[in-house]
Design an enzyme around this catalytic site. Sequence first.
Site, short mmCIF file in Angstrom:
data_model
loop_
_atom_site.label_atom_id
_atom_site.label_comp_id
_atom_site.label_asym_id
_atom_site.label_seq_id
_atom_site.Cartn_x
_atom_site.Cartn_y
_atom_site.Cartn_z
N SER B 124 0.78 -1.24 0.00
CA SER B 124 0.08 0.01 -0.11
C SER B 124 0.80 1.32 0.20
O SER B 124 0.19 2.22 -0.18
CB SER B 124 -0.91 -0.08 1.07
OG SER B 124 -0.03 -0.03 2.47
N LYS B 161 0.67 4.14 6.88
CA LYS B 161 0.13 5.03 5.97
C LYS B 161 0.55 6.19 6.15
O LYS B 161 0.98 6.69 7.25
CB LYS B 161 -1.59 4.97 5.95
CG LYS B 161 -2.07 3.72 6.03
CD LYS B 161 -2.38 3.29 4.47
CE LYS B 161 -2.99 1.79 4.25
NZ LYS B 161 -2.00 1.01 4.88
#
Lengths: 204, 204
Positions: B124, B161
């Site tokens: 990701s 993230k």
Amino acid sequence: MRILMTPFTPPGETRDKVYRFVRRRILEELPPTVREVQEAFRFRAVQTARQHLERLVAEGRLVKAHGKSRGYRLPREPGTLFVPLLGRVQAGGLRAAIEECEGYIPVQSRGSEEVFGLRVQGESMTGAGILPGDIVVVRQQAEAASGDIVVALVGDEATIKRLRLRRSRIELHPENPAFATIVPRADECTVLGKVVEVRRYLEG
Amino acid sequence: MRILMTPFTPPGETRDKVYRFVRRRILEELPPTVREVQEAFRFRAVQTARQHLERLVAEGRLVKAHGKSRGYRLPREPGTLFVPLLGRVQAGGLRAAIEECEGYIPVQSRGSEEVFGLRVQGESMTGAGILPGDIVVVRQQAEAASGDIVVALVGDEATIKRLRLRRSRIELHPENPAFATIVPRADECTVLGKVVEVRRYLEG
DNA sequence: GCGCATACCAGACTTTTGTCTGGTATGCAA
DNA sequence: TTGCATACCAGACAAAAGTCTGGTATGCGC
């Protein structure tokens, strides 16, 4: 009857603290003297500190050089050494670049291999997760396998690319479609080493 | 008239060698004594070694602790410490994860901050050059600024993230178009720390 | 020549540091 | 109780290591 400083300390507790103290000091580059340990724990006798240290040696948690000042060390060397961080490498000047390096970074290394750090310039390897400003850790070697990411001297500047060995030539592949593969003549290309690690510092 | 050991040595040449010797020894974790420098260079007088060392201090190439044994150091302390490398972090268990860590890695750190390493899973964050298998070095902190890359506990698994602080909520952005932004409720998301470094070991 | 720099040597003194001998107090197990 | 372990203290000695004073030789510029 005199009052002792510590009525009772659980076995091993102080010793554990001594170990952590010594370990920290060693990793900070200046191992403590016996008396520095004594003072840090406010022991009234040198021998108390010495006893803890000697037992840590007996337990194998420390090793020491007998009779030498600040002789306590960590057992199996964690294998950390500081290697020079280079800003850029130009023709012929790896030795020179190491002399005038930007600083030093710690790396884990087995043995006394010749290793250096190099700051990445350009976006030709972004596809391999190597971004401008990153640091690559390079082990010096003149040979490399096909598929390795290497630092090569092409013309008069060092470049980082993926090496491909073809039948009759070598190719230096970027990992970014915006850049073209380099196919140098054998006499104008030198492999300086193989990239063994990539690092990116996000602050400082 | 007696014959001296060295008829003539160019100015600064020996000093440079002394500097490199001392530097190497310091980086190897045991700074040399004045007499060890003397012996390494086969000086017949302690004072000769001392003179070189003192000049290196005067030039700012070394610093020293006056009167202390093995007191010569490099100017700005590199300050390395070993931090635990975690495989994965699950709900609530940062402390537990640190207990059962995979190993230790050396990082440069100022002060005694709480730092750990974490192995990256998933793709990701490939857009930020963070690939599966990479190691992120994380400084523990509950707060972070918008734009920082953070490790956050969402649900029962830790994730990496980029943090965005909006007016009324927080967002966790991946850096890969194939993944969706996470908008967690405040009570189901905990920031474990900020990513301060990314590392990739290409062999071993 | 002179003064002044660097590079080096000789021998000593002082402090730091490692090492040692012998001691007290507390807890535990036979 | 005794014996034995750990944890700690007191004071000393000897080696290691930092510091100092004063010296010689060589090159350089005046």
